[in-house]
Write a protein that holds these residues in place. Structure first.
Motif, mmCIF file in Angstrom:
data_model
loop_
_atom_site.group_PDB
_atom_site.id
_atom_site.type_symbol
_atom_site.label_atom_id
_atom_site.label_comp_id
_atom_site.label_asym_id
_atom_site.label_seq_id
_atom_site.Cartn_x
_atom_site.Cartn_y
_atom_site.Cartn_z
ATOM 1 N N GLY A 127 0.821 -1.206 0.000
ATOM 2 C CA GLY A 127 0.000 0.000 0.000
ATOM 3 C C GLY A 127 0.856 1.258 0.000
ATOM 4 N N THR A 128 1.979 1.191 0.693
ATOM 5 C CA THR A 128 2.892 2.336 0.728
ATOM 6 C C THR A 128 3.357 2.702 -0.680
ATOM 7 O OG1 THR A 128 3.676 1.829 2.948
ATOM 8 C CG2 THR A 128 5.171 3.092 1.558
ATOM 9 N N TYR A 154 -3.949 7.360 7.498
ATOM 10 C CA TYR A 154 -2.635 6.754 7.278
ATOM 11 C C TYR A 154 -2.569 6.242 5.843
ATOM 12 C CZ TYR A 154 1.285 3.473 7.706
ATOM 13 O OH TYR A 154 2.475 2.794 7.534
ATOM 14 N N GLU A 218 -8.620 8.411 3.155
ATOM 15 C CA GLU A 218 -9.299 7.133 3.344
ATOM 16 C C GLU A 218 -10.791 7.485 3.382
ATOM 17 O OE1 GLU A 218 -7.761 4.343 6.463
ATOM 18 O OE2 GLU A 218 -6.636 6.094 7.100
ATOM 19 N N ASN A 223 -7.751 4.054 10.242
ATOM 20 C CA ASN A 223 -6.493 4.226 10.975
ATOM 21 C C ASN A 223 -6.575 5.230 12.121
ATOM 22 O OD1 ASN A 223 -4.253 2.523 9.704
ATOM 23 N ND2 ASN A 223 -5.290 3.360 7.911
ATOM 24 N N ASP A 251 -7.728 6.459 -1.097
ATOM 25 C CA ASP A 251 -6.887 5.378 -0.604
ATOM 26 C C ASP A 251 -7.828 4.289 -0.090
ATOM 27 O OD1 ASP A 251 -5.329 3.605 0.731
ATOM 28 O OD2 ASP A 251 -4.181 5.090 1.861
ATOM 29 N N ILE A 254 -7.621 -0.304 2.570
ATOM 30 C CA ILE A 254 -8.455 -1.104 3.481
ATOM 31 C C ILE A 254 -9.846 -1.349 2.891
ATOM 32 C CG2 ILE A 254 -9.685 -1.100 5.683
ATOM 33 C CD1 ILE A 254 -7.378 0.296 6.983
ATOM 34 N N LYS A 279 -4.066 -4.907 0.357
ATOM 35 C CA LYS A 279 -4.622 -5.900 1.284
ATOM 36 C C LYS A 279 -5.441 -6.993 0.569
ATOM 37 C CE LYS A 279 -4.439 -2.620 5.104
ATOM 38 N NZ LYS A 279 -3.534 -2.943 6.163
HETATM 39 C C1 LIG Z 1 -5.394 3.099 4.248
HETATM 40 C C2 LIG Z 1 -4.000 2.564 4.128
HETATM 41 N N1 LIG Z 1 -3.221 2.999 3.124
HETATM 42 C C3 LIG Z 1 -1.955 2.537 2.968
HETATM 43 C C4 LIG Z 1 -1.440 1.606 3.825
HETATM 44 C C5 LIG Z 1 -0.035 1.118 3.643
HETATM 45 O O1 LIG Z 1 -0.078 -0.200 3.189
HETATM 46 P P1 LIG Z 1 1.174 -1.180 3.442
HETATM 47 O O2 LIG Z 1 1.223 -1.466 4.882
HETATM 48 O O3 LIG Z 1 0.835 -2.377 2.586
HETATM 49 O O4 LIG Z 1 2.380 -0.464 2.937
HETATM 50 C C6 LIG Z 1 -2.216 1.134 4.881
HETATM 51 C C7 LIG Z 1 -1.685 0.135 5.816
HETATM 52 O O5 LIG Z 1 -2.311 -0.322 6.717
HETATM 53 C C8 LIG Z 1 -3.529 1.623 5.037
HETATM 54 O O6 LIG Z 1 -4.318 1.214 6.044
#
Ligand SMILES: Cc1ncc(COP(=O)(O)O)c(C=O)c1O
Length: 437
Positions: A127-128, A154, A218, A223, A251, A254, A279
């Protein structure tokens, strides 16, 4: 459930303790992602040996009903036979080529067919990476530098998104939540409180709005606990981003494929320009993606000049697991069944918390308990959050073989395979905790 009780009523975990202590010698904090250390809970984390359905087993032989589900990744629980089979079958023919495979086309077509706002999609590993790419793409496409995000949201740990509001709305003066982020990076990320119409209006009438490449959020926050958008908040964002020529990025790492097959955007009827997925789309493997309008996605290399790449991107084992997951999700009644189970857990707790200093918030199969507050609309509402009470709840449940997400700020997740009897056991345990509060 077979629980190994000690005289004190708590589960015995000597082997977990030993492995964790040994890990601390060679891995920072003993873990490869901070929340796994249970540092804020005053506990040594369990070390997991295996999972099956809605249960995980630790190396000491203790079973736990899993309400974290790999932070929402496992909508069909652990080791789902058909997902395992899809992955194993692929592994027999090679697990990585660093070159295109047909399954990437199959899953891309599937997502494009399911989510109307996604005309093209690029797969990444986390996700990052997805949100980091989305930022670069938005800046490359618009030629503008600034990103607006919301406090408490997040989006992974890339520099420009590890930022929260510091002194609040008026100054829009964000602070990094990590050392190592440069002042220049901080200056390009602006923050607003979520669900705050006045703050948003003020921002969009400020000169900085003209420098805005994108707003990322989100759509249902997971988060800072589970926080839905206020009616019309997402609509306002869509209108305002369009008016100033910035992109709207959902985003849905989730919420994608969790809040229905079209995610939060389907639930709330919004068409974002870009969507980040993660995810669930990997069926338990490291997969994420960035999708959206064709004209924007075509700015990515090799067609365009926004660079993005990955040795293991579109890895065929992970793609097969993801494809199988999407296929299973489209069977009739799947989301209704998950929702039914989530209500079975949440409804009695909601009733029990009515006259207590706490609340439960739920959207679909995302939910969590807050202590110390009666309603949460934005991160700033969590000033009085009772983290100590959450730690007590976590400990109480952990000792009874129930594993909830190990943070007061995280969603719990219900899967399709949670057994009613396990949900009822969790409800009884949570109700007895609330009675003793
Ligand atoms: C809404 C959201 N975006 C991005 C990420 C980042 O994903 P990752 O942990 O796979 O890098 C997360 C991680 O929990 C998340 O909850």
């Amino acid at each position: 459930m077979q629980l190994q009780q000690t005289e004190h009523g708590s589960l015995s975990r000597p082997r977990s303790r030993q492995i964790y202590a040994d890990s601390c010698a060679v891995i920072p904090g003993g873990v490869n992602s901070p929340a796994r250390s249970f540092a804020k809970l005053g506990l040594t984390p369990m070390i997991v040996a295996s999972g099956m359905g809605d249960l995980i087993l630790d190396v000491d032989g203790n079973e736990y009903i899993d309400f974290c589900c790999s932070w929402g990744s496992l909508i069909f629980g652990h080791a789902h036979p058909q997902i395992v089979q899809a992955a194993v079958q692929q592994m027999q023919f090679g697990s990585s080529f660093g070159i295109a495979t047909e399954v990437e086309l199959q899953i891309a077509r599937q997502v494009v067919q399911l989510i109307p706002s996604i005309e093209k999609i690029r797969f990444v590993n986390s996700g990052t990476e997805a949100t980091m790419t989305a930022m670069r793409l938005a800046r490359g496409y618009t030629g503008r530098p600034k990103i607006l995000k919301f406090t408490g949201h997040y989006h992974g740990h890339s520099d420009s998104l590890l930022i929260q509001a510091g002194s609040g709305v008026a100054s829009l003066n964000p602070l990094a939540t990590s050392k190592g982020v440069t002042p220049n990076t901080i200056a390009d990320t602006l923050c607003c409180p979520f669900n705050d119409f006045a703050a948003l209006r003020a921002f969009f009438s400020s000169p900085e709005a003209k420098l805005l490449a994108a707003v990322i959020l989100e759509p249902v926050t997971g988060n800072m606990g589970v926080v839905p958008p206020e009616p019309l908040f997402l609509q306002m964002l869509q209108q305002e981003t369009k008016r100033v020529g910035a992109l709207l990025i959902f985003d849905e790492v989730i919420t994608g494929f969790r809040l229905g097959i079209t995610g939060a955007q389907g639930l709330y009827g919004i068409t974002p320009d870009l969507t980040c997925l993660g995810k669930i789309i990997g069926g338990g493997f490291p997969v994420a993606a960035i999708g959206g309008r064709r004209d924007i996605l075509d700015c990515l290399a090799p067609l365009g000049h926004v660079y993005q790449a990955g040795t293991l991107s579109g890895n065929p084992v992970a793609m097969q697991a993801g494809l199988k997951t999407l296929e299973l999700l489209q069977q009739p009644g799947v989301y209704e069944e998950i929702e039914r189970k989530a209500k079975r857990l949440a409804d009695p707790i909601e009733a029990a918390l009515r006259d207590k200093n706490g609340c439960i918030q739920r959207v679909g199969s995302m939910l969590n308990l807050f202590f110390g507050v009666k309603s949460v609309r934005k991160r700033e509402d969590l000033a009085q959050l009772d983290e100590a009470m959450f730690a007590k709840l976590f400990n109480y449940l952990f000792d009874r073989g129930i594993y909830i997400s190990p943070s007061a700020y995280e969603s719990w997740f219900i899967s399709h395979v949670h057994l009613d009897s396990h949900i009822d056991y969790a409800v009884d345990s949570i109700l007895s905790f609330i009675r003793g509060m």
